[in-house]
Scaffold this motif. Structure first.
Motif, short mmCIF file in Angstrom:
data_model
loop_
_atom_site.label_atom_id
_atom_site.label_comp_id
_atom_site.label_asym_id
_atom_site.label_seq_id
_atom_site.Cartn_x
_atom_site.Cartn_y
_atom_site.Cartn_z
N ILE A 88 0.86 -1.18 0.00
CA ILE A 88 0.00 0.00 0.00
C ILE A 88 0.90 1.23 0.00
N ASN A 89 0.55 2.23 -0.80
CA ASN A 89 1.39 3.40 -0.97
C ASN A 89 0.63 4.67 -0.60
N GLU A 90 1.37 5.76 -0.47
CA GLU A 90 0.81 7.09 -0.26
C GLU A 90 1.56 8.05 -1.17
N PHE A 91 0.89 9.14 -1.55
CA PHE A 91 1.56 10.18 -2.34
C PHE A 91 1.32 11.53 -1.68
N TYR A 92 2.38 12.34 -1.61
CA TYR A 92 2.32 13.65 -0.98
C TYR A 92 2.87 14.72 -1.90
N LEU A 93 2.34 15.92 -1.81
CA LEU A 93 3.03 17.12 -2.25
C LEU A 93 3.38 17.89 -0.99
N LEU A 94 4.67 18.06 -0.74
CA LEU A 94 5.16 18.72 0.46
C LEU A 94 5.64 20.11 0.12
N THR A 127 7.71 16.22 -4.21
CA THR A 127 6.77 15.12 -4.34
C THR A 127 7.34 13.95 -3.54
N ALA A 128 6.46 13.09 -3.02
CA ALA A 128 6.93 11.96 -2.23
C ALA A 128 5.95 10.82 -2.30
N CYS A 129 6.46 9.61 -2.51
CA CYS A 129 5.68 8.38 -2.35
C CYS A 129 6.18 7.69 -1.09
#
Length: 406
Positions: A88-94, A127-129
């Motif tokens: 399971i993954n997540e994606f962020y814009l920081l 960006t980050a996964c």
């Protein structure tokens, strides 16, 4: 309702602080004002880059986070994220500081595609996964160029409040993710006798704790087990946690100190890891209100004033400036999350806070050394005075934040 409390002077700090919960468990409400996400399991836009520069694809896996572009014009952005991995993954814009979460999508299962839609003003981002939903994630710089469009927040106060509360909850979860991963690495090195690695990790991992300290302290059973200083021990109280291990790693200031045995090290290390895991578990479903976030910002700055600027917190390691910076980070992130509300209600206070946060950060930057900071013994008395004065100058307007946004 929670009102964050700061630590008392070390001669009077109680062993067990009975605090009301900082937040309550419940579902998060995220409205698409500043950021939002949409289920898009049937999306076809993940096949390749879009002709629209504001529409990007993200190929997420267990080992990669490939974004179709390294930037976009300011305005409404869409990231279509496809998880091709087994976790399971997540994606962020920081934000550019790598701390504040501008937008996120959680729980992207293997084979699933979901869209993150948000409005981003010009500036630097990351960006980050996060495969497996732990750790700092796989990050890359992302630049948003000024398109000339108006990207200021819109919507009524209710929408802005909901977004601020949900985004702060995401930030807390992100920090406890990193805290858990870092603590596991730290205790592994400490138990193995790799003191050099443990000393290097100690201030860096603790930054994640210090950024959300009011939240961590709200759990009255966990805080004394993890963050109690030796000077605050009551008669007969067992000393465990970060600072017990700190003394063993930096015993130079302790006269006649007897180093812990290998088995004792393992006991203290395992206990710390267990308590941090408990904190991690408890923060998964926390929700927050604007007054809790604003009071938390004030509480973090009070922490700086009462224990960090005095050099009391990290008595053995002298790594107080890492804690100092982390407390300021946490206060600033809380304030910035509330800015869309504050800018509507009290723009003069917003300008004052922005100016004074910047002034304090400038002074902190002057104390940097390599990838970290000077040890506190190396900071001159005049610089300590400047830092203290800047903290006090910020504390006065920050004390007005809760009333302004609540």
């Amino acid at each position: 309702m929670f009102v964050p409390t700061t630590r008392r002077p070390r001669t009077a700090r109680p062993a067990m602080r009975r605090l009301a919960p900082f937040a309550t468990a419940g579902a998060l409400l995220v409205l698409p004002v500043l950021s939002g996400c949409t289920d898009n399991t049937q999306s076809s836009s993940g096949d390749g880059p879009s002709a629209d520069p504001r529409t990007l694809t993200v190929a997420a896996s267990d080992t990669a986070c490939t974004v179709s572009g390294t930037g976009a014009p300011s305005g409404k952005l869409t990231f279509t994220v496809t998880n091709s991995g087994s976790k399971i993954n997540e994606f962020y814009l920081l934000a550019g500081d790598g701390l504040r979460i501008v937008g996120e999508i959680e729980n992207i299962g293997p084979g699933i595609t979901r869209d993150l839609v948000l409005t981003a003003p010009a500036g630097g981002y990351f960006t980050a996964c996060k495969p497996g939903m732990v750790g700092d994630g796989i990050r890359a710089p992302f630049a948003v160029a000024d398109s000339g469009e108006n990207t200021s927040a819109s919507g009524d106060d209710g929408e802005l409040v909901a977004v601020a509360n949900a985004n702060y909850a995401s930030y807390v979860r992100d920090q406890t993710d990193s805290l858990l991963t870092g603590t596991e690495e730290f205790v592994t090195a400490y138990k193995a006798g790799d003191d050099a690695k443990a000393r290097a990790l100690y201030p860096e991992v603790r930054e994640h704790w210090e950024r959300i300290e009011p939240v961590a302290e709200s759990f009255g059973d966990l805080d004394p087990k993890t963050d109690l200083r030796e000077a605050d021990l009551e008669d007969g109280q067992k000393w465990t946690g970060w600072h017990r291990i700190e003394k063993d790693l930096w015993p130079a200031r302790a006269k006649g100190y007897q180093a812990l045995s290998t088995s004792a090290r393992a006991t203290y290390a395992d206990d710390l890891a267990k308590n941090i895991k408990t904190l991690y578990d408890r923060t998964r479903t926390l929700t927050f209100t604007t007054d809790q976030i604003a009071n938390g910002a004030r509480g973090l700055l009070d922490e700086v004033a009462t224990t960090k600027v005095t050099g009391e917190e990290e008595y053995w390691s002298r790594t107080d400036l890492w804690d100092f910076q982390a407390n300021v980070d946490g206060a600033r992130i809380a304030y910035e999350g509330l800015r869309p509300i504050l800018q509507q209600r009290d723009p003069a206070l917003d300008t004052q806070l922005d100016t004074r946060f910047s002034a304090l950060q400038t002074l902190l930057d002057q104390q940097k050394s390599g990838d970290g900071f000077k040890l506190y013994d190396e900071v001159s008395k005049s610089d300590v005075k400047k830092l203290s004065d800047s903290v006090n100058a910020l504390a006065e307007p920050l004390s007005k934040l809760t009333a302004a946004v609540s």
